[in-house]
Scaffold this motif. Sequence first.
Motif, PDB file in Angstrom:
ATOM      1  N   ASP A  75     -23.765  26.548   7.017  1.00 53.98           N
ATOM      2  CA  ASP A  75     -22.054  26.573   7.043  1.00 53.98           C
ATOM      3  C   ASP A  75     -22.116  24.641   7.589  1.00 53.98           C
ATOM      4  N   PHE A  76     -23.171  24.197   7.723  1.00 53.99           N
ATOM      5  CA  PHE A  76     -23.159  22.613   8.549  1.00 53.99           C
ATOM      6  C   PHE A  76     -22.764  21.913   7.611  1.00 53.99           C
ATOM      7  N   LYS A  77     -21.481  21.034   8.045  1.00 55.96           N
ATOM      8  CA  LYS A  77     -20.482  19.950   7.717  1.00 55.96           C
ATOM      9  C   LYS A  77     -20.730  19.114   8.687  1.00 55.96           C
ATOM     10  N   MET A  78     -21.100  17.525   7.828  1.00 59.92           N
ATOM     11  CA  MET A  78     -21.065  16.466   9.177  1.00 59.92           C
ATOM     12  C   MET A  78     -21.026  14.877   7.666  1.00 59.92           C
ATOM     13  N   PRO A  79     -19.835  14.230   8.367  1.00 56.72           N
ATOM     14  CA  PRO A  79     -19.794  12.995   7.737  1.00 56.72           C
ATOM     15  C   PRO A  79     -21.087  12.267   8.214  1.00 56.72           C
ATOM     16  N   ILE A  80     -21.413  10.805   6.793  1.00 58.69           N
ATOM     17  CA  ILE A  80     -22.326  10.311   7.086  1.00 58.69           C
ATOM     18  C   ILE A  80     -21.320   8.932   6.763  1.00 58.69           C
ATOM     19  N   ASP A  81     -22.080   7.534   7.420  1.00 59.99           N
ATOM     20  CA  ASP A  81     -22.123   6.688   7.478  1.00 59.99           C
ATOM     21  C   ASP A  81     -22.798   5.354   6.703  1.00 59.99           C
ATOM     22  N   ILE A  82     -22.984   4.656   5.272  1.00 63.04           N
ATOM     23  CA  ILE A  82     -23.833   4.691   5.112  1.00 63.04           C
ATOM     24  C   ILE A  82     -22.940   3.286   4.127  1.00 63.04           C
ATOM     25  N   ILE A  83     -23.761   2.300   3.986  1.00 65.22           N
ATOM     26  CA  ILE A  83     -23.651   1.065   3.759  1.00 65.22           C
ATOM     27  C   ILE A  83     -24.077   0.313   2.395  1.00 65.22           C
ATOM     28  N   ILE A  84     -23.056   0.224   1.552  1.00 63.10           N
ATOM     29  CA  ILE A  84     -24.101   0.019  -0.123  1.00 63.10           C
ATOM     30  C   ILE A  84     -22.999  -1.525  -0.411  1.00 63.10           C
ATOM     31  N   ASN A  85     -24.330  -2.753  -0.892  1.00 63.03           N
ATOM     32  CA  ASN A  85     -24.101  -3.795  -1.326  1.00 63.03           C
ATOM     33  C   ASN A  85     -23.098  -4.805   0.083  1.00 63.03           C
ATOM     34  N   GLU A  86     -23.480  -4.303   1.693  1.00 63.93           N
ATOM     35  CA  GLU A  86     -22.607  -4.302   2.268  1.00 63.93           C
ATOM     36  C   GLU A  86     -21.019  -4.242   2.702  1.00 63.93           C
ATOM     37  N   LYS A  87     -20.997  -3.755   1.840  1.00 65.62           N
ATOM     38  CA  LYS A  87     -19.662  -2.293   2.151  1.00 65.62           C
ATOM     39  C   LYS A  87     -19.738  -1.112   3.016  1.00 65.62           C
ATOM     40  N   PRO A  88     -19.568  -0.807   4.034  1.00 66.11           N
ATOM     41  CA  PRO A  88     -19.099   0.713   4.407  1.00 66.11           C
ATOM     42  C   PRO A  88     -18.538   1.752   3.761  1.00 66.11           C
ATOM     43  N   LEU A  89     -19.265   3.060   3.933  1.00 69.70           N
ATOM     44  CA  LEU A  89     -19.005   4.379   3.516  1.00 69.70           C
ATOM     45  C   LEU A  89     -18.601   4.657   4.444  1.00 69.70           C
ATOM     46  N   ARG A  90     -18.214   6.532   4.470  1.00 70.44           N
ATOM     47  CA  ARG A  90     -18.154   7.665   5.040  1.00 70.44           C
ATOM     48  C   ARG A  90     -18.382   8.570   3.491  1.00 70.44           C
ATOM     49  N   LEU A  91     -19.101   9.418   4.175  1.00 72.12           N
ATOM     50  CA  LEU A  91     -19.464  10.329   2.249  1.00 72.12           C
ATOM     51  C   LEU A  91     -19.395  11.708   3.257  1.00 72.12           C
ATOM     52  N   GLN A  92     -18.024  12.584   3.192  1.00 76.05           N
ATOM     53  CA  GLN A  92     -18.462  13.640   3.823  1.00 76.05           C
ATOM     54  C   GLN A  92     -19.197  14.662   3.168  1.00 76.05           C
ATOM     55  N   THR A  93     -20.331  14.590   3.576  1.00 74.17           N
ATOM     56  CA  THR A  93     -21.592  15.540   2.904  1.00 74.17           C
ATOM     57  C   THR A  93     -21.314  17.341   4.280  1.00 74.17           C
ATOM     58  N   ASN A  94     -21.699  18.029   3.165  1.00 76.55           N
ATOM     59  CA  ASN A  94     -22.091  19.406   3.348  1.00 76.55           C
ATOM     60  C   ASN A  94     -23.724  20.015   2.499  1.00 76.55           C
ATOM     61  N   THR A  95     -23.323  20.791   2.598  1.00 74.92           N
ATOM     62  CA  THR A  95     -24.471  21.286   1.774  1.00 74.92           C
ATOM     63  C   THR A  95     -24.648  21.950   0.696  1.00 74.92           C
ATOM     64  N   GLU A  96     -23.901  21.213  -0.076  1.00 75.49           N
ATOM     65  CA  GLU A  96     -23.782  21.156  -1.686  1.00 75.49           C
ATOM     66  C   GLU A  96     -23.950  19.940  -2.278  1.00 75.49           C
ATOM     67  N   ASN A  97     -24.407  19.640  -3.292  1.00 77.73           N
ATOM     68  CA  ASN A  97     -24.956  18.443  -4.073  1.00 77.73           C
ATOM     69  C   ASN A  97     -23.718  17.903  -4.108  1.00 77.73           C
ATOM     70  N   GLN A  98     -23.423  16.769  -3.973  1.00 75.43           N
ATOM     71  CA  GLN A  98     -22.419  15.377  -3.955  1.00 75.43           C
ATOM     72  C   GLN A  98     -22.924  14.696  -4.843  1.00 75.43           C
ATOM     73  N   GLU A  99     -21.715  13.996  -5.409  1.00 75.35           N
ATOM     74  CA  GLU A  99     -22.136  12.628  -6.269  1.00 75.35           C
ATOM     75  C   GLU A  99     -21.447  11.554  -6.037  1.00 75.35           C
ATOM     76  N   LEU A 100     -21.034  10.668  -6.441  1.00 73.11           N
ATOM     77  CA  LEU A 100     -20.617   9.287  -5.829  1.00 73.11           C
ATOM     78  C   LEU A 100     -21.461   8.118  -6.788  1.00 73.11           C
ATOM     79  N   LYS A 101     -20.030   7.523  -7.389  1.00 73.09           N
ATOM     80  CA  LYS A 101     -20.158   6.696  -8.787  1.00 73.09           C
ATOM     81  C   LYS A 101     -21.468   5.135  -8.150  1.00 73.09           C
ATOM     82  N   ILE A 102     -22.364   4.795  -8.867  1.00 79.31           N
ATOM     83  CA  ILE A 102     -22.666   3.014  -7.845  1.00 79.31           C
ATOM     84  C   ILE A 102     -23.125   2.692  -8.932  1.00 79.31           C
ATOM     85  N   ASP A 103     -23.870   1.263  -9.001  1.00 81.83           N
ATOM     86  CA  ASP A 103     -24.083   0.329  -9.591  1.00 81.83           C
ATOM     87  C   ASP A 103     -25.669   0.588 -10.397  1.00 81.83           C
ATOM     88  N   LYS A 104     -25.760   1.359 -11.689  1.00 81.77           N
ATOM     89  CA  LYS A 104     -27.471   1.611 -11.708  1.00 81.77           C
ATOM     90  C   LYS A 104     -28.498   0.763 -11.689  1.00 81.77           C
TER      91      LYS A 104
END
Length: 542
Positions: free
Chosen positions: A492-521
């Motif tokens: 049941d663990f869930k915790m957001p995590i902060d990342i930076i992509i191309n100098e842009k900060p993003l917060r991912l709401q993350t749990n144990t299920e696989n999730q997707e984010l669209k990015i530059d390939k």
Amino acid sequence: MKKTILLSLFLFVFNQMKAQEFSRKDSLQGGLREERTCYDVLRYDLDIRIDPEKKWIFGSNTITFKVDDDTNKIQVDLFENMAIDGITLDNMPKIEFTREYNAFFIHFPKILKKGEIHKLRISYYGNPIIAKNAPWDGGFVFTKDKKQNPWIGVAVQGTGASLWYPCKDSQTDEPDNGASIKVAVPNGLMNVSNGRFLGSTDLKNGYTRWDWEVKNPINNYDITVNIADYVHIHDNHEGLDLDYYVLRYNEETARKHFDNDVKPMMNCFQSKFGKYPFFEDGYKLVETPYLGMEHQSAVAYGNKYKKGYLGMDLSGTGAGLFFDYITIHETGHEWFGNSITSKDIADMWIHEGFTTYTETVFIECIKGYDEAIKYVNGQARNVQNNRPIIGQFGVNREGSGDMYYKGSLLLNTIRHIINDDVKWWKLLYNYSETYKKQIIDTKTVIDFFNKESGLDLTSVFLQYLTTTKIPKLVLSKKGNKLNYKWENVNADFKMPIDIIINEKPLRLQTNTENQELKIDKKLLLEEIYVKTNQFYIKVERK
């Protein structure tokens, strides 16, 4: 309400799963039977003599208590190597008792009724256990200073105060009206105990008695004696008495050393955690022959007037070398451990995790956020992940030593989950003030943090406190999709995590299920920066 019930159920099941073989002796010290819960300690009055040569204690403790439930039998604790010379109740002499390991059961000739207040005087004597490596194992230290004067101290956290005086040896019950500590020592020596100094009396038998009194409730293990050829240094900071008792030949060094840290520390801690909780009893640092201990209003100091931890930085970063570790850490306990106390030592992370975090708070007050973050993350090198932080309840068993550094890293993680420093500092301040001079448990802490933050932090607390698994953020990439999820965690663990992509900060709401984010390939996984300095986690890029 539902979350509260589920949390209580989880902690109960967790404790049952950890159950192992414990003895009757363990449960007598750590458990709560009716012989303990039937009365409430109101005050201790210790009156003892200590012989440095014979390493011997003789005297009495008078326990004033209120009856909570009708009873004719109560449990009091005193290690079995210490002898009981006699027990009286009010005006009734020779009260009967039976001993069982380090406990003794007092049998009254009549039923004590709920609401009654009584005085129980226990006379005792003996040679208390001598610590082999204080303060990590409990006991007395009998040694001599450089001038060959006796130098004596005691530290019994975890082991139990009943190692040297009779008491109700449970963190669930502190003397509501404080304590007096009268200690007679050979002439030429001084005893320093908790609270305010009331005066000394020459007993005309080669001993002088030193009288101290504590106005506030106090943990049993915090009551202390310190015996040496001390000199007294007095100072005051915004109305708070600051008193230092140091070996005579260290007076000049101590004046300069303590002046560097104590007042800035008090400014910082009072701004972040509220007014010093034992103002009425004053604040003391007392030089001891062991490293240190958070004895309430008489903090034990043995860091040899060095910066860091005996001249070292436990974080390995260098950020902890501008202050005296023992002064800062042990004083932090005045708020977290002495004021806010855990009901059971299985929950000692409530003391040690928060207090270890006060070191980081002090650094941030003086040096700023970046140095503080460097320090707290450096502490990760000391985490063992050998056992869960929460120990076994009811048998006087602490959890892993990770309660210190992992506990501090947990709080740093919670801060960055909240992601609002105004809210964070207000929450920490309100926590300290709300539970000031109270005895609490893990559930109380989690419920408070959930309410004040407006977030459900339960799974985060339980992950770090009840397991040895460090959350692992798993990142993988397929085409223009970033996949992310938590592994090595509870379901049941869930915790957001902060990342930076191309100098842009993003917060991912993350749990144990696989999730997707669209990015530059064209983006490489290695180019995604994860803020591991703000969250105590591991990262795996697949």
